[in-house]
Design a protein around this motif. Structure first.
Motif, PDB file in Angstrom:
ATOM      1  N   MET A   1      60.897   1.541  22.746  1.00 56.11           N
ATOM      2  CA  MET A   1      60.826   2.994  22.561  1.00 56.11           C
ATOM      3  C   MET A   1      60.504   3.667  23.879  1.00 56.11           C
ATOM      4  O   MET A   1      59.592   3.237  24.598  1.00 56.11           O
ATOM      5  CB  MET A   1      59.746   3.355  21.536  1.00 56.11           C
ATOM      6  CG  MET A   1      59.621   4.849  21.279  1.00 56.11           C
ATOM      7  SD  MET A   1      58.296   5.275  20.115  1.00 56.11           S
ATOM      8  CE  MET A   1      56.868   5.019  21.194  1.00 56.11           C
ATOM      9  N   ALA A   2      61.258   4.709  24.204  1.00 55.67           N
ATOM     10  CA  ALA A   2      61.007   5.476  25.426  1.00 55.67           C
ATOM     11  C   ALA A   2      60.503   6.856  25.049  1.00 55.67           C
ATOM     12  O   ALA A   2      61.194   7.626  24.393  1.00 55.67           O
ATOM     13  CB  ALA A   2      62.278   5.578  26.260  1.00 55.67           C
ATOM     14  N   LEU A   3      59.285   7.166  25.457  1.00 56.34           N
ATOM     15  CA  LEU A   3      58.662   8.448  25.176  1.00 56.34           C
ATOM     16  C   LEU A   3      58.586   9.222  26.487  1.00 56.34           C
ATOM     17  O   LEU A   3      57.902   8.802  27.427  1.00 56.34           O
ATOM     18  CB  LEU A   3      57.272   8.223  24.595  1.00 56.34           C
ATOM     19  CG  LEU A   3      56.641   9.347  23.773  1.00 56.34           C
ATOM     20  CD1 LEU A   3      57.504   9.694  22.561  1.00 56.34           C
ATOM     21  CD2 LEU A   3      55.244   8.931  23.318  1.00 56.34           C
ATOM     22  N   ILE A   4      59.316  10.351  26.562  1.00 56.54           N
ATOM     23  CA  ILE A   4      59.444  11.084  27.818  1.00 56.54           C
ATOM     24  C   ILE A   4      59.034  12.537  27.629  1.00 56.54           C
ATOM     25  O   ILE A   4      59.490  13.203  26.689  1.00 56.54           O
ATOM     26  CB  ILE A   4      60.895  11.031  28.345  1.00 56.54           C
ATOM     27  CG1 ILE A   4      61.333   9.573  28.556  1.00 56.54           C
ATOM     28  CG2 ILE A   4      61.025  11.801  29.656  1.00 56.54           C
ATOM     29  CD1 ILE A   4      62.804   9.422  28.920  1.00 56.54           C
ATOM     30  N   LEU A   5      58.184  13.022  28.511  1.00 59.85           N
ATOM     31  CA  LEU A   5      57.831  14.437  28.544  1.00 59.85           C
ATOM     32  C   LEU A   5      58.869  15.164  29.390  1.00 59.85           C
ATOM     33  O   LEU A   5      59.107  14.793  30.540  1.00 59.85           O
ATOM     34  CB  LEU A   5      56.444  14.629  29.161  1.00 59.85           C
ATOM     35  CG  LEU A   5      56.034  16.084  29.445  1.00 59.85           C
ATOM     36  CD1 LEU A   5      55.889  16.874  28.146  1.00 59.85           C
ATOM     37  CD2 LEU A   5      54.734  16.120  30.255  1.00 59.85           C
ATOM     38  N   CYS A   6      59.506  16.187  28.831  1.00 55.40           N
ATOM     39  CA  CYS A   6      60.523  16.961  29.545  1.00 55.40           C
ATOM     40  C   CYS A   6      59.976  18.345  29.893  1.00 55.40           C
ATOM     41  O   CYS A   6      59.361  18.999  29.042  1.00 55.40           O
ATOM     42  CB  CYS A   6      61.781  17.106  28.691  1.00 55.40           C
ATOM     43  SG  CYS A   6      62.577  15.542  28.251  1.00 55.40           S
ATOM     44  N   ILE A   7      60.239  18.786  31.125  1.00 57.18           N
ATOM     45  CA  ILE A   7      59.735  20.063  31.627  1.00 57.18           C
ATOM     46  C   ILE A   7      60.894  20.868  32.186  1.00 57.18           C
ATOM     47  O   ILE A   7      61.650  20.370  33.017  1.00 57.18           O
ATOM     48  CB  ILE A   7      58.675  19.834  32.732  1.00 57.18           C
ATOM     49  CG1 ILE A   7      57.475  19.062  32.177  1.00 57.18           C
ATOM     50  CG2 ILE A   7      58.230  21.162  33.334  1.00 57.18           C
ATOM     51  CD1 ILE A   7      56.488  18.624  33.251  1.00 57.18           C
ATOM     52  N   GLU A  20      61.876  11.137  22.259  1.00 60.02           N
ATOM     53  CA  GLU A  20      61.698   9.759  21.821  1.00 60.02           C
ATOM     54  C   GLU A  20      63.068   9.118  21.660  1.00 60.02           C
ATOM     55  O   GLU A  20      63.859   9.522  20.805  1.00 60.02           O
ATOM     56  CB  GLU A  20      60.927   9.695  20.505  1.00 60.02           C
ATOM     57  CG  GLU A  20      60.648   8.265  20.040  1.00 60.02           C
ATOM     58  CD  GLU A  20      59.796   8.227  18.778  1.00 60.02           C
ATOM     59  OE1 GLU A  20      59.312   7.134  18.439  1.00 60.02           O
ATOM     60  OE2 GLU A  20      59.627   9.280  18.135  1.00 60.02           O
ATOM     61  N   ASN A  21      63.368   8.169  22.532  1.00 54.70           N
ATOM     62  CA  ASN A  21      64.665   7.499  22.517  1.00 54.70           C
ATOM     63  C   ASN A  21      65.832   8.487  22.563  1.00 54.70           C
ATOM     64  O   ASN A  21      66.844   8.327  21.877  1.00 54.70           O
ATOM     65  CB  ASN A  21      64.799   6.598  21.290  1.00 54.70           C
ATOM     66  CG  ASN A  21      63.849   5.420  21.332  1.00 54.70           C
ATOM     67  OD1 ASN A  21      63.456   4.959  22.409  1.00 54.70           O
ATOM     68  ND2 ASN A  21      63.447   4.939  20.180  1.00 54.70           N
ATOM     69  N   GLY A  22      65.683   9.519  23.376  1.00 57.09           N
ATOM     70  CA  GLY A  22      66.762  10.460  23.601  1.00 57.09           C
ATOM     71  C   GLY A  22      66.854  11.602  22.611  1.00 57.09           C
ATOM     72  O   GLY A  22      67.779  12.407  22.679  1.00 57.09           O
ATOM     73  N   VAL A  23      65.889  11.702  21.696  1.00 56.80           N
ATOM     74  CA  VAL A  23      65.873  12.776  20.704  1.00 56.80           C
ATOM     75  C   VAL A  23      64.589  13.585  20.861  1.00 56.80           C
ATOM     76  O   VAL A  23      63.498  13.017  20.935  1.00 56.80           O
ATOM     77  CB  VAL A  23      65.955  12.217  19.271  1.00 56.80           C
ATOM     78  CG1 VAL A  23      65.884  13.342  18.247  1.00 56.80           C
ATOM     79  CG2 VAL A  23      67.239  11.408  19.091  1.00 56.80           C
ATOM     80  N   ALA A  24      64.723  14.900  20.918  1.00 58.30           N
ATOM     81  CA  ALA A  24      63.549  15.766  21.047  1.00 58.30           C
ATOM     82  C   ALA A  24      62.804  15.804  19.716  1.00 58.30           C
ATOM     83  O   ALA A  24      63.352  16.241  18.701  1.00 58.30           O
ATOM     84  CB  ALA A  24      63.974  17.167  21.454  1.00 58.30           C
ATOM     85  N   ASP A  59      56.162   7.206  28.721  1.00 63.32           N
ATOM     86  CA  ASP A  59      56.871   6.232  29.550  1.00 63.32           C
ATOM     87  C   ASP A  59      57.394   6.856  30.832  1.00 63.32           C
ATOM     88  O   ASP A  59      57.639   6.152  31.806  1.00 63.32           O
ATOM     89  CB  ASP A  59      58.041   5.625  28.763  1.00 63.32           C
ATOM     90  CG  ASP A  59      57.572   4.776  27.597  1.00 63.32           C
ATOM     91  OD1 ASP A  59      56.923   3.745  27.845  1.00 63.32           O
ATOM     92  OD2 ASP A  59      57.825   5.166  26.442  1.00 63.32           O
ATOM     93  N   ALA A  60      57.574   8.183  30.826  1.00 62.77           N
ATOM     94  CA  ALA A  60      58.076   8.866  32.025  1.00 62.77           C
ATOM     95  C   ALA A  60      57.914  10.371  31.846  1.00 62.77           C
ATOM     96  O   ALA A  60      57.645  10.858  30.737  1.00 62.77           O
ATOM     97  CB  ALA A  60      59.550   8.531  32.270  1.00 62.77           C
ATOM     98  N   VAL A  61      58.095  11.090  32.946  1.00 61.15           N
ATOM     99  CA  VAL A  61      58.113  12.558  32.926  1.00 61.15           C
ATOM    100  C   VAL A  61      59.433  12.996  33.551  1.00 61.15           C
ATOM    101  O   VAL A  61      59.801  12.524  34.633  1.00 61.15           O
ATOM    102  CB  VAL A  61      56.935  13.157  33.708  1.00 61.15           C
ATOM    103  CG1 VAL A  61      57.036  14.686  33.754  1.00 61.15           C
ATOM    104  CG2 VAL A  61      55.604  12.726  33.092  1.00 61.15           C
TER     105      VAL A  61
END
Length: 231
Positions: A1-7, A20-24, A59-61
């Motif tokens: 699972m990839a959990l990414i904060l998008c700004i 989460e896995n490419g879905v907001a 997992d990333a920003v």
């Protein structure tokens, strides 16, 4: 699972989202102009709190890299780099115009030969723009250009083009070719639309240097000197 904060802070709207896995899966935004510096960290804190998460759970920003508002980009990238540095997380950058093009693909139906021209307002009749095909492949590099009646005529003679973004709004009355399409609603770049783009870059390990990454301003920031008052 990839959990990414998008700004996303390149335009008037300041927005954040959790991917989460490419879905907001969660999103927040602030539409008050010039509020990025005061509201961005508050939005991030609230977003994570709503999901019972901490920065270390990510997992990333990912951050919108420009072009766009000089101040907005600087604030967004600075906050993203600070989070990545403090939590030892990878930094992902997503071009702002690619975010706009992805939004058009997600919300418009059109043929495979239709092109997308995301536009951000620069000033006067100048815009930041690029061209993408229906597979979200960039077929013309990002440019700062002054729009006239002849702009994009060669491409419009060959195929339809969807012009989107706040830069397209002011071009609606200038580009009058029958193959020029302008959506009724103004399209603004949003963090939630970065989800799939950021996820793919995460899978491909396309990370930026936290120490040296800078936004793509495209043009130098111009500071005007106020006129001296005469009493």
């Amino acid at each position: 699972m990839a959990l990414i904060l998008c700004i996303e802070t390149s335009a008037v709207t300041c927005s954040v989202a959790l991917s989460e896995n490419g879905v907001a899966i969660a999103r927040l935004r602030e539409d008050v102009p010039n509020s990025h510096s005061a509201r961005l960290t508050v939005l991030i804190e609230q977003l994570l709190k709503n999901q019972n998460l901490q920065i270390n759970d990510l997992d990333a920003v990912a951050v919108s890299s420009g072009p766009g508002s000089y101040t907005g980009l600087r604030i967004g990238v600075s906050v993203a780099k600070g989070l990545c540095f403090g939590a030892s997380k990878p930094l992902i950058s997503v071009p702002t115009l690619e975010i706009l093009a992805a939004m058009v693909l997600h919300h418009q139906e059109f043929s495979d030969d239709t092109l997308i021209c995301p536009m951000l307002d620069a000033r006067r009749m100048e815009v930041y723009s690029a061209l993408y095909n229906s597979r979200l492949e960039r077929i013309r590099n990002t440019e700062a250009e002054i729009i006239t009646e002849e702009s994009y005529r060669e491409q419009l003679d060959q195929s339809r083009i969807i012009f989107a973004g706040n830069g397209a709004v002011k071009c609606r009355g200038v580009i009058r070719h029958p193959n020029a399409i302008f959506p009724d609603d103004e399209v603004m770049p949003l963090a939630s639309e970065m989800a799939s783009l950021a996820h793919q870059r995460f899978l491909d390990k396309k990370f930026e240097s936290v120490a040296y990454f800078e936004p793509f301003y495209l043009k130098d920031f111009l500071v005007t000197v106020p006129k001296r008052k005469v009493f």
